[in-house]
Design a protein around this motif. Structure first.
Motif, PDB file in Angstrom:
ATOM      1  N   LEU A 114      58.620  37.563  49.712  1.00  0.00           N
ATOM      2  CA  LEU A 114      57.592  36.705  50.315  1.00  0.00           C
ATOM      3  C   LEU A 114      56.339  36.750  49.450  1.00  0.00           C
ATOM      4  O   LEU A 114      55.794  37.829  49.187  1.00  0.00           O
ATOM      5  N   GLU A 115      55.900  35.619  48.998  1.00  0.00           N
ATOM      6  CA  GLU A 115      54.688  35.560  48.169  1.00  0.00           C
ATOM      7  C   GLU A 115      53.685  34.615  48.826  1.00  0.00           C
ATOM      8  O   GLU A 115      53.987  33.465  49.103  1.00  0.00           O
ATOM      9  N   LYS A 116      52.482  35.157  49.045  1.00  0.00           N
ATOM     10  CA  LYS A 116      51.418  34.429  49.750  1.00  0.00           C
ATOM     11  C   LYS A 116      50.981  33.156  49.019  1.00  0.00           C
ATOM     12  O   LYS A 116      50.760  32.117  49.631  1.00  0.00           O
ATOM     13  N   GLY A 165      51.329  37.813  40.713  1.00  0.00           N
ATOM     14  CA  GLY A 165      50.032  38.441  40.967  1.00  0.00           C
ATOM     15  C   GLY A 165      49.376  38.960  39.690  1.00  0.00           C
ATOM     16  O   GLY A 165      49.502  38.365  38.608  1.00  0.00           O
ATOM     17  N   THR A 166      48.688  40.080  39.823  1.00  0.00           N
ATOM     18  CA  THR A 166      48.018  40.698  38.677  1.00  0.00           C
ATOM     19  C   THR A 166      49.045  41.144  37.637  1.00  0.00           C
ATOM     20  O   THR A 166      48.756  41.183  36.439  1.00  0.00           O
ATOM     21  N   SER A 167      50.245  41.493  38.099  1.00  0.00           N
ATOM     22  CA  SER A 167      51.293  41.931  37.157  1.00  0.00           C
ATOM     23  C   SER A 167      51.557  40.845  36.119  1.00  0.00           C
ATOM     24  O   SER A 167      51.820  41.139  34.954  1.00  0.00           O
ATOM     25  N   ALA A 168      51.477  39.584  36.538  1.00  0.00           N
ATOM     26  CA  ALA A 168      51.733  38.483  35.594  1.00  0.00           C
ATOM     27  C   ALA A 168      50.592  38.350  34.580  1.00  0.00           C
ATOM     28  O   ALA A 168      50.816  37.962  33.440  1.00  0.00           O
ATOM     29  N   SER A 224      49.026  40.839  33.398  1.00  0.00           N
ATOM     30  CA  SER A 224      48.899  42.107  32.666  1.00  0.00           C
ATOM     31  C   SER A 224      49.533  42.068  31.288  1.00  0.00           C
ATOM     32  O   SER A 224      50.278  41.149  30.940  1.00  0.00           O
ATOM     33  N   GLY A 225      49.235  43.147  30.523  1.00  0.00           N
ATOM     34  CA  GLY A 225      49.890  43.332  29.231  1.00  0.00           C
ATOM     35  C   GLY A 225      51.320  43.822  29.395  1.00  0.00           C
ATOM     36  O   GLY A 225      52.066  43.897  28.425  1.00  0.00           O
ATOM     37  N   ALA A 226      51.677  44.203  30.633  1.00  0.00           N
ATOM     38  CA  ALA A 226      53.023  44.708  30.952  1.00  0.00           C
ATOM     39  C   ALA A 226      53.411  45.918  30.128  1.00  0.00           C
ATOM     40  O   ALA A 226      54.580  46.139  29.843  1.00  0.00           O
ATOM     41  N   ALA A 227      52.412  46.732  29.735  1.00  0.00           N
ATOM     42  CA  ALA A 227      52.763  48.059  29.235  1.00  0.00           C
ATOM     43  C   ALA A 227      53.320  48.828  30.434  1.00  0.00           C
ATOM     44  O   ALA A 227      52.771  48.725  31.537  1.00  0.00           O
ATOM     45  N   ILE A 228      54.418  49.533  30.201  1.00  0.00           N
ATOM     46  CA  ILE A 228      55.081  50.243  31.303  1.00  0.00           C
ATOM     47  C   ILE A 228      55.195  51.723  30.924  1.00  0.00           C
ATOM     48  O   ILE A 228      55.778  52.059  29.895  1.00  0.00           O
ATOM     49  N   ALA A 245      52.819  34.195  53.582  1.00  0.00           N
ATOM     50  CA  ALA A 245      51.960  35.388  53.614  1.00  0.00           C
ATOM     51  C   ALA A 245      52.320  36.289  54.773  1.00  0.00           C
ATOM     52  O   ALA A 245      52.265  35.863  55.936  1.00  0.00           O
ATOM     53  N   LEU A 246      52.665  37.527  54.471  1.00  0.00           N
ATOM     54  CA  LEU A 246      52.919  38.511  55.524  1.00  0.00           C
ATOM     55  C   LEU A 246      51.657  38.675  56.366  1.00  0.00           C
ATOM     56  O   LEU A 246      50.565  38.868  55.813  1.00  0.00           O
ATOM     57  N   THR A 247      51.826  38.556  57.692  1.00  0.00           N
ATOM     58  CA  THR A 247      50.659  38.737  58.563  1.00  0.00           C
ATOM     59  C   THR A 247      50.858  39.887  59.549  1.00  0.00           C
ATOM     60  O   THR A 247      49.890  40.398  60.106  1.00  0.00           O
ATOM     61  N   ALA A 250      44.027  36.532  46.123  1.00  0.00           N
ATOM     62  CA  ALA A 250      45.411  36.936  46.397  1.00  0.00           C
ATOM     63  C   ALA A 250      45.495  38.265  47.153  1.00  0.00           C
ATOM     64  O   ALA A 250      46.109  38.350  48.220  1.00  0.00           O
ATOM     65  N   ASN A 251      44.878  39.286  46.587  1.00  0.00           N
ATOM     66  CA  ASN A 251      45.105  40.632  47.122  1.00  0.00           C
ATOM     67  C   ASN A 251      43.959  41.047  48.035  1.00  0.00           C
ATOM     68  O   ASN A 251      42.961  41.607  47.591  1.00  0.00           O
ATOM     69  N   THR A 252      44.115  40.775  49.334  1.00  0.00           N
ATOM     70  CA  THR A 252      43.052  41.049  50.301  1.00  0.00           C
ATOM     71  C   THR A 252      43.464  42.127  51.307  1.00  0.00           C
ATOM     72  O   THR A 252      42.945  42.171  52.417  1.00  0.00           O
ATOM     73  N   GLY A 253      44.424  42.947  50.919  1.00  0.00           N
ATOM     74  CA  GLY A 253      44.778  44.092  51.759  1.00  0.00           C
ATOM     75  C   GLY A 253      45.601  43.744  52.983  1.00  0.00           C
ATOM     76  O   GLY A 253      45.724  44.575  53.903  1.00  0.00           O
ATOM     77  N   ASP A 254      46.207  42.571  53.017  1.00  0.00           N
ATOM     78  CA  ASP A 254      46.940  42.138  54.221  1.00  0.00           C
ATOM     79  C   ASP A 254      48.041  43.128  54.624  1.00  0.00           C
ATOM     80  O   ASP A 254      48.206  43.447  55.806  1.00  0.00           O
ATOM     81  N   ALA A 255      48.792  43.578  53.625  1.00  0.00           N
ATOM     82  CA  ALA A 255      49.944  44.438  53.941  1.00  0.00           C
ATOM     83  C   ALA A 255      49.480  45.810  54.409  1.00  0.00           C
ATOM     84  O   ALA A 255      50.066  46.398  55.327  1.00  0.00           O
ATOM     85  N   GLY A 299      53.305  50.153  44.542  1.00  0.00           N
ATOM     86  CA  GLY A 299      52.216  49.481  43.819  1.00  0.00           C
ATOM     87  C   GLY A 299      50.897  49.724  44.517  1.00  0.00           C
ATOM     88  O   GLY A 299      50.709  50.730  45.207  1.00  0.00           O
ATOM     89  N   ASN A 300      49.970  48.804  44.351  1.00  0.00           N
ATOM     90  CA  ASN A 300      48.610  49.022  44.845  1.00  0.00           C
ATOM     91  C   ASN A 300      48.494  48.909  46.363  1.00  0.00           C
ATOM     92  O   ASN A 300      47.415  49.145  46.909  1.00  0.00           O
ATOM     93  N   THR A 301      49.585  48.591  47.045  1.00  0.00           N
ATOM     94  CA  THR A 301      49.590  48.653  48.511  1.00  0.00           C
ATOM     95  C   THR A 301      49.659  50.112  48.963  1.00  0.00           C
ATOM     96  O   THR A 301      49.288  50.442  50.078  1.00  0.00           O
ATOM     97  N   PRO A 325      48.527  54.033  29.519  1.00  0.00           N
ATOM     98  CA  PRO A 325      48.766  52.600  29.677  1.00  0.00           C
ATOM     99  C   PRO A 325      50.121  52.341  30.327  1.00  0.00           C
ATOM    100  O   PRO A 325      51.136  52.835  29.863  1.00  0.00           O
ATOM    101  N   GLY A 326      50.096  51.592  31.412  1.00  0.00           N
ATOM    102  CA  GLY A 326      51.368  51.252  32.051  1.00  0.00           C
ATOM    103  C   GLY A 326      51.703  52.064  33.276  1.00  0.00           C
ATOM    104  O   GLY A 326      52.748  51.884  33.894  1.00  0.00           O
ATOM    105  N   ILE A 327      50.786  52.976  33.664  1.00  0.00           N
ATOM    106  CA  ILE A 327      51.027  53.762  34.890  1.00  0.00           C
ATOM    107  C   ILE A 327      51.023  52.867  36.128  1.00  0.00           C
ATOM    108  O   ILE A 327      51.877  53.022  37.013  1.00  0.00           O
ATOM    109  N   PRO A 328      50.111  51.874  36.248  1.00  0.00           N
ATOM    110  CA  PRO A 328      50.151  51.052  37.481  1.00  0.00           C
ATOM    111  C   PRO A 328      51.510  50.371  37.662  1.00  0.00           C
ATOM    112  O   PRO A 328      52.119  50.454  38.728  1.00  0.00           O
ATOM    113  N   ILE A 329      51.986  49.740  36.609  1.00  0.00           N
ATOM    114  CA  ILE A 329      53.246  49.000  36.739  1.00  0.00           C
ATOM    115  C   ILE A 329      54.443  49.955  36.755  1.00  0.00           C
ATOM    116  O   ILE A 329      55.375  49.783  37.547  1.00  0.00           O
ATOM    117  N   GLY A 330      54.401  50.981  35.897  1.00  0.00           N
ATOM    118  CA  GLY A 330      55.522  51.936  35.868  1.00  0.00           C
ATOM    119  C   GLY A 330      55.715  52.597  37.225  1.00  0.00           C
ATOM    120  O   GLY A 330      56.838  52.688  37.739  1.00  0.00           O
TER     121      GLY A 330
END
Ligand code: FAD
Length: 500
Positions: free
Chosen positions: A35-37, A43-46, A48-52, A193-195, A257-262, A466-468, A480-485
């Motif tokens: 499900l994508e809002k 999102g931000t992943s797209a 990104s530099g996608a260092a993993i 969007a998940l509500t 996009a990322n407003t803490g909904d989840a 992820g950031n949720t 570099p790449g810790i968020p995505i990894g």
């Protein structure tokens, strides 16, 4: 309860963690919804530099790096102590298995890309250990290419992808989408969007409520719900409530996009959250549209605070520099000279000097006194700061902040010192703001990504990544790449748990 549709797994969000989790579920034969809002995936992943940063895998082995789970453990332990030790061990154990799983798919291939780890600590690899996805020819995605969020500059301008191959974060999301589509078990639902979360009488999460253009839908999740819908970086109210420095208008995440909904939906059914004042910080330059440009790799110039003085090593890894900014008093300016036409740093998106000057985010002057007047700092302070800095540049040693001593400081200048005298007028000053790549506090999870309630017990059927979720790295950004990894690793573990 009546359902509009039934799945085994429902994933909220479509960043790297969400898509990796969805692929793991769908390729195990589970009917999976993403499900994508917004109307676009990634999102931000797209952006990104996608260092993993997934250590000790076949990718580092192919590159002959001598990396291992053991050296990564030594490094993480040196930075984090035993905080989050169970998560660290789960992460290290999962990294090689996850990469084997991903690369077994014909759509997915990675290669090592040098980018130093961020701290001088035992176990560090000076050229780093992170890797990136290979670029993806747009034609391989066909019509689906239009679903992937374009690079940040094109996206903000409402433009689609350029003709060349998708690179970096777009390649990662595109490749995961290609792989997901090929399973035949993935249902990608944009504009959804998940509500809310639906629970059974015994408190198990059994499905979700989501808002679509056609109204609310209720979707059943027989095995579990994975929340991977980013942080709350774009919510001014939540940032203020939790004391996150910076601002909702200064984050790099896609607008709105990322407003803490989840996170909020899970907290409403009793989930616990933590580390809510944390983000992946960075310096940002303001773009003509007023949004930030993530800026890193300062190979010249110096940054002054509101008093006209330096306050940090400008070449620090960006999260550390952001934290120094949060502790200092702005406004902040990068002071540089006419040695280079453009910025002595990398900005994402790239900036045009003429547009920056026209927008007033950069100013130019023939003398430092005049420049000081234009940015509102005391002239004697700025002149003194630059003279002292130029002295450091002459002798090749920064007595104040040790800039240039760490291999990371020299990485972006090809090994040369970033201590370069600022003495060739006209001088320029670029406004620097505290920006971020997203918040990193959120739902508390166990090492299998299971969301915990207020008494530390897993909520059946509910997972986060992820950031949720609250990052096990707390206030530290190791490399570099810790968020995505880490988003991908814990999403993958969540799905393995759902399968048990
Ligand atoms: P996102 O990737 O932002 O995905 C969240 C998605 O959830 C979004 O698409 C959003 O629209 C959607 N969503 C939000 N609310 C809902 C809802 N209610 N229902 C359904 N969907 C919802 N990190 C790295 O590890 N390596 C890098 O090289 C790197 N480079 C970066 C470069 C740039 C320019 C930027 C800006 C960031 C970079 N980062 C990098 C940071 C990294 O991109 C993010 O921290 C990470 O991608 C966040 O992943 P996520 O899945 O938590 O969120």
């Amino acid at each position: 309860m009546t359902w509009d549709d039934e799945y085994d797994v429902v994933v909220a969000g479509s960043g790297a963690g969400a898509m990796a989790g969805a692929l793991a579920a769908a390729s195990a034969g589970l009917r999976t919804a993403v499900l994508e809002k917004t109307g676009l995936l990634g999102g931000t992943s797209a952006y990104s530099g996608a260092a993993i940063w997934l250590p000790g895998t076949r990718v580092q082995e192919r590159a002959g790096l001598g990396d291992s789970a053991e050296s990564a453990r030594t490094y993480l332990r040196a930075l984090l102590g035993d905080d989050g030790a169970a998560h660290r061990e789960a992460f290290l154990e999962t990294a090689p298995e996850l990469v084997d799983f991903l690369e077994a798919d014909p759509a997915i291939e990675f290669e090592f890309q040098p980018f130093p780890d961020y701290f001088a600590a035992p176990g560090r690899l000076d050229m780093g250990r992170s890797f990136v996805p290979l670029p993806l020819p747009v034609e391989r995605l066909g019509d689906r290419a239009a679903l992937v969020r374009p690079p940040v500059d094109r996206d903000r301008a409402g433009r689609g992808h350029s003709a060349g191959p998708m690179a970096q974060g777009r390649a990662l999301i595109g490749r995961l989408l290609l792989a997901l589509d090929a399973t035949g078990n993935g249902d990608v639902r944009t504009g959804t969007a998940l509500t809310g979360l639906s629970t059974s009488a015994d408190g198990r999460v059994v499905g979700v409520e989501a808002r679509t253009a056609g109204g609310t839908v209720r979707l059943r999740a027989r095995r579990g719900v994975l929340l991977a819908a980013g942080g709350f970086e774009s919510s001014a109210a939540l940032r203020a409530r939790h004391g996150v420095p910076g601002g909702a208008d200064r984050t790099m995440a896609p607008a709105g996009a990322n407003t803490g909904d989840a996170i909020e939906a899970a907290v409403r059914i009793g989930a616990a959250a933590g580390r809510l004042d944390q983000a992946w910080f960075c310096p940002g330059l303001l773009t003509p549209g007023g949004l930030p440009a993530f800026t890193l790799g300062f190979r010249g110039g110096l940054i002054v605070d509101g008093s006209g003085r330096r306050f940090a090593n400008e070449s620090l890894p960006y999260d550390q520099m952001g934290r120094r900014m949060a502790a200092a008093r702005g406004p902040f300016h990068l002071i540089f000279d006419s040695r280079s036409e453009g910025l002595p740093a990398i900005s994402v998106p790239p900036l045009s000097p003429d547009e920056q000057l026209a927008a007033g985010h950069w100013v130019r002057a023939d003398t430092l006194d005049e420049l000081a007047g234009r940015i509102g700092v005391p002239a004697d302070a700025l002149t003194g700061t630059v003279e002292r800095f130029n002295g450091f540049a002459d002798k090749g040693a920064d007595d104040d902040f040790h800039r240039g001593e760490d291999p990371y400081d020299r990485f972006f200048s090809g090994g040369a010192s970033p201590l370069v005298a600022v003495d060739r007028p006209p001088y320029r000053a670029a406004r620097v703001v505290l920006s971020d790549l997203g918040t990193k506090g959120g739902l508390l999870t166990d090492p299998d990504g299971r969301v915990l309630d207020g008494s530390g017990r897993p909520i059946a059927g509910l997972y986060a990544a992820g950031n949720t979720s609250a990052s096990f790295t707390g206030p530290v950004y190791p490399g570099p790449g810790i968020p995505i990894g880490s988003a991908m690793a814990f999403a993958y573990r969540a799905v393995q748990d759902m399968r048990r």
